[in-house]
Scaffold this motif. Structure first.
Motif, PDB file in Angstrom:
ATOM      1  N   ALA A 169      19.605   8.942   5.036  1.00 28.78           N
ATOM      2  CA  ALA A 169      19.139   8.012   4.102  1.00 28.78           C
ATOM      3  C   ALA A 169      18.676   7.006   4.549  1.00 28.78           C
ATOM      4  CB  ALA A 169      20.501   7.988   3.109  1.00 28.78           C
ATOM      5  N   LEU A 170      19.341   6.384   5.615  1.00 26.43           N
ATOM      6  CA  LEU A 170      18.635   5.130   6.224  1.00 26.43           C
ATOM      7  C   LEU A 170      17.226   5.380   6.745  1.00 26.43           C
ATOM      8  CD1 LEU A 170      18.759   2.449   7.469  1.00 26.43           C
ATOM      9  CD2 LEU A 170      19.946   3.360   9.400  1.00 26.43           C
ATOM     10  N   ALA A 171      17.104   6.467   7.620  1.00 30.73           N
ATOM     11  CA  ALA A 171      15.746   6.880   8.199  1.00 30.73           C
ATOM     12  C   ALA A 171      14.730   7.043   6.939  1.00 30.73           C
ATOM     13  CB  ALA A 171      15.752   8.332   8.978  1.00 30.73           C
ATOM     14  N   SER A 212       0.870  -1.394  -0.024  1.00 33.59           N
ATOM     15  CA  SER A 212      -0.031   0.075  -0.046  1.00 33.59           C
ATOM     16  C   SER A 212       0.854   1.253   0.165  1.00 33.59           C
ATOM     17  CB  SER A 212      -1.032  -0.103   1.108  1.00 33.59           C
ATOM     18  OG  SER A 212      -0.240   0.009   2.428  1.00 33.59           O
ATOM     19  N   ALA A 213       0.216   2.259  -0.346  1.00 24.06           N
ATOM     20  CA  ALA A 213       0.885   3.576  -0.454  1.00 24.06           C
ATOM     21  C   ALA A 213       1.799   4.092   0.494  1.00 24.06           C
ATOM     22  CB  ALA A 213      -0.058   4.629  -0.730  1.00 24.06           C
ATOM     23  N   PRO A 214       1.254   3.946   1.925  1.00 23.95           N
ATOM     24  CA  PRO A 214       2.144   4.470   2.843  1.00 23.95           C
ATOM     25  C   PRO A 214       3.542   3.777   3.251  1.00 23.95           C
ATOM     26  CG  PRO A 214      -0.065   4.032   3.819  1.00 23.95           C
ATOM     27  CD  PRO A 214       0.008   3.451   2.629  1.00 23.95           C
ATOM     28  N   ARG A 215       3.521   2.542   2.794  1.00 21.32           N
ATOM     29  CA  ARG A 215       4.792   1.639   3.113  1.00 21.32           C
ATOM     30  C   ARG A 215       5.780   1.898   2.188  1.00 21.32           C
ATOM     31  NH1 ARG A 215       2.639  -2.531   5.939  1.00 21.32           N
ATOM     32  NH2 ARG A 215       0.756  -3.379   5.873  1.00 21.32           N
ATOM     33  N   PRO A 255      10.134   7.523   4.867  1.00 20.11           N
ATOM     34  CA  PRO A 255      10.313   8.946   4.327  1.00 20.11           C
ATOM     35  C   PRO A 255       9.682  10.292   5.201  1.00 20.11           C
ATOM     36  CG  PRO A 255       9.808   7.590   2.421  1.00 20.11           C
ATOM     37  CD  PRO A 255       9.159   6.650   3.658  1.00 20.11           C
ATOM     38  N   THR A 256       8.681   9.922   5.859  1.00 20.10           N
ATOM     39  CA  THR A 256       8.072  11.036   6.460  1.00 20.10           C
ATOM     40  C   THR A 256       8.655  11.193   7.800  1.00 20.10           C
ATOM     41  OG1 THR A 256       6.656   9.355   7.468  1.00 20.10           O
ATOM     42  CG2 THR A 256       5.688  10.775   5.523  1.00 20.10           C
ATOM     43  N   ALA A 258       6.194  14.834  17.545  1.00 18.70           N
ATOM     44  CA  ALA A 258       4.891  15.572  17.474  1.00 18.70           C
ATOM     45  C   ALA A 258       4.013  15.154  16.483  1.00 18.70           C
ATOM     46  CB  ALA A 258       5.484  16.986  17.282  1.00 18.70           C
ATOM     47  N   PRO A 259       4.362  14.651  15.161  1.00 17.29           N
ATOM     48  CA  PRO A 259       3.447  14.307  14.262  1.00 17.29           C
ATOM     49  C   PRO A 259       2.525  13.138  14.949  1.00 17.29           C
ATOM     50  CG  PRO A 259       5.542  14.209  13.141  1.00 17.29           C
ATOM     51  CD  PRO A 259       5.932  14.639  14.891  1.00 17.29           C
TER      52      PRO A 259
END
Length: 529
Positions: A198-200, A88-91, A205-206, A345-346
């Motif tokens: 880059a690892l994170a 799915s999209a978030p992954r 990505p977010t 926070a997010p």
């Protein structure tokens, strides 16, 4: 005279008092210097913490732990056991890349767990090792022990999930940023900064965006005498390059599969329940009782004691910042606090549900100010022999600290035991369901759809396809046509009826899956027992 002899000792007769005290003072100073040097060596401290973290995983988490729902999706992308599940999209595929060397060679879940346990221990050591020139070794060891002792960290150490690896990436990137600012000639620090970001980004990505924002802000607002313009630009370039490199695969896939970056972000927000303004702190507090996912998190708060450390965390962090305020470690402690808070926070205020693993990157960084404050407190009370010993306080404070540590570890162990026990029970249930389906003729090539289809399909060696929901990848008519050519199992539970296309298929009762009762399958004509 007699009293003087008792104080001085017979071996010091004839030696002037000043000389005796000078020799004793020099010996005491040498002993103190040797002790300080031993304490300052980071290698044994960090190696011990990493080894304990790995061994605890191998003993308490790894045995009998099957793949969870998300793990199955990630592993199926590279495993030969079954066709790849819908992605799915978030992954992001970072964790899939990490486990590919093992998952592509063997279907043994035990081997995969051991591999990740060993790798997570090495990752903890490497991420803390970056900070060896920034904070004292005892502080790093305590921070690592605090982070590694959380049930969330231990549970996800050997799991195919990205959050712990994001934590390592942000911990390393923040440390490398500080080292680059302190020593502009430290090329390894700049390389480590880019690699950590880059690892994170490769994992989530977010999260990487929320890492880069405070670091970029620090690069811009720190005084000019601390960061020269050339170094300032270089830091920003490295941050941007690391973020772009880590996100490249995710962005390319967005254009290939989702019609563009913003379309993928929109779809990801929809799947996550629409990102917006939420107050999810209470959700995370309840989830710490042992829920790996609290969505919706309207459950009763049954075990408040499991969240005491979480509620105390802001105070402990503030204490650590206060303790470092007038020391040379102030910048390191403050930046770790700022970046850790930005990463938390997010999930606390923009996501309408909770999963304890979301906050692992924040916990990894916030453990540093907490550890700094605790170590300074112990030093001030004479529990560590680096300052004047206050003998009157020492037994009481030592008892208090030891008791707090024991209670903390006991609570974390009980929660970990409960979570791992539930997953082991699920593992056995899914194995029984998969064996039952195979006995009914559901064998590769085959398709499984419906309730809990992903995990059942993977264990059966089938493809998992859904005609509706977030993972919709097939139509009912296509499933009906597939049922004529290969075995298709439609899984339902409770009082739900079979979908229209499968109402004429053969029903078969299956073992229940925990709270999923009335579990049964409707088998297509191509499935023969």
């Amino acid at each position: 005279m007699q009293q003087s002899r008792l104080i001085s000792g017979s071996g010091d007769r004839g030696v002037p008092r000043e000389a005796r005290e000078g020799a004793r003072g020099r010996r005491a100073r040498r002993r103190a210097l040797r002790t300080t040097r031993r304490i300052a060596l980071p290698l044994p401290w960090l190696a011990a913490v990493a080894a304990a973290f790995t061994l605890t995983q191998l003993a308490l988490v790894v045995p009998g732990l099957g793949l969870g729902w998300d793990e199955t999706v990630y592993v199926s992308q590279v495993s030969h056991q079954a066709p790849a599940a819908f992605f799915s999209a978030p992954r992001a595929r970072g964790i899939t890349f990490l486990v590919a060397p093992v998952a592509a060679l063997t279907t043994s879940i035990g081997a995969l767990r051991v591999y990740l346990a060993l790798l997570s221990g090495a990752g903890l050591f490497a991420a803390l090792w970056v900070w060896r020139r920034l904070l004292p070794a005892p502080v790093l060891a305590v921070a690592g022990a605090l982070f590694a002792s959380l049930w969330v960290t231990l549970f996800y150490g050997p799991q195919v999930m990205p959050n712990l690896w994001v934590a390592y990436g942000v911990l390393a990137a923040t440390g490398c940023f500080l080292r680059a600012v302190r020593d502009p000639g430290d090329r390894w620090a700049l390389a480590g900064l880019g690699a950590g970001v880059a690892l994170a980004a490769l994992m989530r990505p977010t999260d990487a965006v929320w890492l880069v924002l405070p670091l970029a802000g620090a690069a811009l607002i720190v005084r000019r005498h601390r960061i020269r313009p050339r170094l300032r630009l270089l830091l920003l370039a490295v941050l941007a390059a690391g973020l772009a490199l880590g996100c490249a695969e995710w962005v390319i896939e967005a254009y290939v599969r989702y019609g563009g970056l913003f379309a993928r972000l929109e779809r990801a927000s929809e799947i996550q329940g629409r990102l917006g303004w939420y107050f999810a702190v209470d959700d995370h507090v309840r989830a710490l009782g042992g829920r790996t996912l609290c969505r919706p998190c309207d459950v009763q708060w049954k075990h408040p004691v499991t969240a005491l450390w979480f509620l105390a965390l802001p105070l402990l962090v503030a204490g650590g910042v206060w303790a470092a305020a007038r020391t040379r470690h102030r910048a390191a402690v403050v930046l770790a606090t700022v970046v850790g808070s930005a990463l938390a926070a997010p999930y606390l205020f923009t996501v309408g549900y909770a999963a304890p693993r979301f906050l692992l990157p924040a916990y990894a960084l916030l453990a540093l100010p907490v550890a700094y404050g605790l170590v300074r407190f112990c030093v001030a009370c004479g529990l560590v022999r680096l300052s004047r010993i206050r003998r009157g306080w020492r037994p009481a404070v030592l008892t208090l600290v030891a008791g707090a540590v024991a209670v903390h570890l006991a609570i974390q162990y009980r929660v970990l035991e409960g979570v791992a026990g539930r997953v082991r029970a699920d593992t056995a249930d899914y194995a029984r369901v998969a064996a039952d389906l195979r006995a009914q003729g559901v064998r590769p090539p085959c398709v499984v759809t419906g309730t809990e289809a992903i995990r059942v399909a993977f264990r059966t060696g089938c493809a998992s396809r859904q005609p509706s929901g977030h993972d919709a990848s097939v139509t009912p008519d296509e499933l009906a046509a597939m049922g004529l050519r290969e075995p298709v199992a439609v899984l339902v539970s409770g009082d739900r009826d079979a979908p229209g296309y499968a109402r004429g298929w053969r029903p078969h009762s299956l073992p229940d899956l925990g709270r999923v009762t009335g579990y049964r399958a409707y088998l297509s004509p191509a499935a023969f027992p």
